[in-house]
Design a protein around this motif. Structure first.
Motif, mmCIF file in Angstrom:
data_model
loop_
_atom_site.group_PDB
_atom_site.id
_atom_site.type_symbol
_atom_site.label_atom_id
_atom_site.label_comp_id
_atom_site.label_asym_id
_atom_site.label_seq_id
_atom_site.Cartn_x
_atom_site.Cartn_y
_atom_site.Cartn_z
ATOM 1 N N SER A 45 0.818 -1.215 0.000
ATOM 2 C CA SER A 45 0.000 0.000 0.000
ATOM 3 C C SER A 45 0.850 1.263 0.000
ATOM 4 O O SER A 45 0.470 2.272 -0.596
ATOM 5 C CB SER A 45 -0.908 0.011 1.230
ATOM 6 N N SER A 53 6.735 4.384 4.620
ATOM 7 C CA SER A 53 6.497 3.156 5.385
ATOM 8 C C SER A 53 5.709 3.440 6.653
ATOM 9 O O SER A 53 6.066 4.347 7.403
ATOM 10 C CB SER A 53 7.832 2.511 5.748
ATOM 11 N N GLN A 54 4.670 2.684 6.884
ATOM 12 C CA GLN A 54 3.925 2.802 8.133
ATOM 13 C C GLN A 54 4.820 2.374 9.288
ATOM 14 O O GLN A 54 5.067 3.139 10.210
ATOM 15 C CB GLN A 54 2.657 1.926 8.073
ATOM 16 N N SER A 55 5.290 1.134 9.230
ATOM 17 C CA SER A 55 6.034 0.550 10.356
ATOM 18 C C SER A 55 7.427 1.152 10.510
ATOM 19 O O SER A 55 7.964 1.212 11.612
ATOM 20 C CB SER A 55 6.181 -0.956 10.144
ATOM 21 N N THR A 111 10.006 -2.204 7.365
ATOM 22 C CA THR A 111 9.983 -3.068 6.182
ATOM 23 C C THR A 111 11.391 -3.167 5.589
ATOM 24 O O THR A 111 11.967 -2.160 5.168
ATOM 25 C CB THR A 111 8.982 -2.504 5.149
ATOM 26 N N GLU A 118 -6.125 -8.628 -0.336
ATOM 27 C CA GLU A 118 -5.477 -8.931 0.944
ATOM 28 C C GLU A 118 -6.426 -9.573 1.941
ATOM 29 O O GLU A 118 -6.054 -10.504 2.629
ATOM 30 C CB GLU A 118 -4.954 -7.638 1.603
ATOM 31 N N VAL A 174 7.133 -6.729 7.111
ATOM 32 C CA VAL A 174 7.953 -7.841 6.646
ATOM 33 C C VAL A 174 9.419 -7.460 6.808
ATOM 34 O O VAL A 174 9.934 -6.604 6.083
ATOM 35 C CB VAL A 174 7.626 -8.199 5.187
HETATM 36 C C1 BG6 Z 1 3.361 -5.484 3.453
HETATM 37 C C2 BG6 Z 1 2.001 -5.466 4.104
HETATM 38 O O1 BG6 Z 1 4.059 -6.610 3.675
HETATM 39 O O2 BG6 Z 1 4.050 -4.298 3.852
HETATM 40 C C3 BG6 Z 1 1.272 -4.310 3.436
HETATM 41 O O3 BG6 Z 1 1.306 -6.674 3.864
HETATM 42 C C4 BG6 Z 1 2.035 -3.018 3.700
HETATM 43 O O4 BG6 Z 1 -0.032 -4.199 3.942
HETATM 44 C C5 BG6 Z 1 3.506 -3.150 3.284
HETATM 45 O O5 BG6 Z 1 1.434 -1.990 2.972
HETATM 46 C C6 BG6 Z 1 4.366 -1.978 3.687
HETATM 47 O O6 BG6 Z 1 4.428 -1.838 5.075
HETATM 48 P P1 BG6 Z 1 5.045 -0.534 5.711
HETATM 49 O O7 BG6 Z 1 5.051 -0.762 7.181
HETATM 50 O O8 BG6 Z 1 6.439 -0.397 5.152
HETATM 51 O O9 BG6 Z 1 4.187 0.598 5.299
#
Ligand code: BG6
Length: 364
Positions: free
Chosen positions: A60, A105-107, A110, A245, A361
């Motif tokens: 996303s 990135s949300q988290s 990644t 998803e 991930v």
């Molecule tokens: C993926 C998730 O692995 O990581 C997605 O399944 C997400 O939903 C993507 O959008 C990116 O994650 P983040 O934390 O980097 O925004």
């Protein structure tokens, strides 16, 4: 836990208006029609020297990066594009000193995105982060950034963080635009539009019942298309991503203009299409494509604006509130979250923990 709600996704979806207010708070400057983003660590001279913007993210975050690239091009008139961070480092990318790299990135954890950031910095490039989690690995690896202030997001399917990513891109584009050719009037037009976004998201969320009904009808199909063009295409990609998803239905995004170059062969009674048709310079062309689909008996859901004339096409219609055209993508995206959520709920799936997927991930 998710409190009174059945899932974190639902809770987080409803939190969007409040989250959107937080990412905007204190960053809009009506006197100069611009945005203040102190964390970018860039002075106006450095900002003016940017010749290109390259956005990197996964899932996303990649699709919202495509929406962000369009904002940068429209408001700042700087060539911009988005790329999957998971692919980037494998093609020995050319890193340019006058390109601004943006990691989304949300988290902030990644690994694919983190390794892309490290590759850029190793080659001397400048990276800013659009990150939700404060102090996360990606936030620390960047030269500066914009924190998204969405609050903790637990569900794998991103909702409020994604919305704030879009708004973060709007702020960035506004600031880049205002040190270049964007007029103060246009800057303030965008500021007024941004200020309306939280309540407009709330308005869409209030129409949940109507959207749930559409979702239940879509959930019956094994396969569906999401189509859009230009501003609407990343919306279609994100809509298809969410749908696949959590509902496990095959959902494929296509540019509406490419329909006749292939996928039209698959359109039939059993294959619905969710079409993104904003009121913009492409509306009549988009409506033309709807006729092509209807002629093949393809069921249609059209996400559009009030007053858009769809002709005699038989479609389930979802109108979203009007805002400035540049900001349309986020308002067009919100109903697609609700559709995916209700399709998955109807099918009895685990909304927050879809099979085979993890929230972040941290492996290659
Ligand atoms: C993926 C998730 O692995 O990581 C997605 O399944 C997400 O939903 C993507 O959008 C990116 O994650 P983040 O934390 O980097 O925004």
């Amino acid at each position: 836990d998710a409190g009174e709600h059945d899932s974190f996704m639902y809770k987080e979806m409803l939190e969007q208006p409040a989250a959107a207010e937080r990412v905007l708070r204190g960053r809009l400057d009506e006197r100069f029609g611009t945005a203040h983003l102190g964390g970018l660590n860039m002075d106006p001279r450095e900002t003016r020297a940017i010749r290109r913007v390259k956005i990197l993210g996964c899932g996303s975050a990649y699709y919202v990066g495509q929406m962000g690239a369009a904002l940068v091009e429209e408001l700042a008139r700087i060539p911009a594009d988005a790329e999957a961070a998971s692919e980037f480092r494998y093609r020995d990318p050319v890193i340019e000193p006058d390109t601004l790299y943006v990691a989304v990135s949300q988290s902030g954890e990644t690994l694919d995105t983190l390794l892309a950031v490290q590759e850029i910095r190793r080659k001397g490039g400048r990276v800013v982060g659009l990150v939700n989690v404060v102090g996360s690995a990606i936030a620390r690896a960047c030269d500066g950034g914009i924190y998204l202030h969405a609050g903790p997001e637990v569900a794998v399917a991103s909702t409020k963080a994604l919305t704030n990513m879009f708004l973060g891109f709007a702020l960035l584009s506004l600031q880049l635009g205002r040190v270049r050719d964007l007029s103060i009037a246009d800057g303030n037009r965008l500021i007024a539009g941004l200020a309306r976004i939280p309540e407009q998201i709330a308005e869409i969320l209030q129409r949940e019942e109507e959207l749930a009904e559409v979702a239940r009808r879509l959930a019956g199909s094994e396969s569906l298309f999401f189509i859009g063009r230009v501003r609407g295409f990343p919306v279609a990609r994100e809509g298809a991503q969410k749908f696949k998803e959590i509902s496990y239905r095959h959902a494929e995004a296509y540019q509406t203009s490419e329909l006749k170059h292939g996928p039209l062969a698959l359109i039939s009674e059993g294959v619905p299409t969710v079409a993104i048709v904003p009121d913009d310079e492409l509306t009549s062309r988009n409506v033309g494509a709807l006729h092509e689909i209807a002629a093949r008996r393809g069921p249609l859901v059209v996400v559009t604006h009030e007053g858009v004339d769809l002709g005699d096409v038989d479609a389930m219609r979802i109108d979203v509130p009007r805002n400035e055209r540049e900001l349309d993508p986020i308002l067009l995206t919100v109903p697609l979250q609700v559709l995916a959520y209700h399709a998955a709920l109807h099918l009895g799936h685990d909304i927050d923990k879809p099979r085979n997927l993890a929230k972040s991930v941290t492996v290659e």
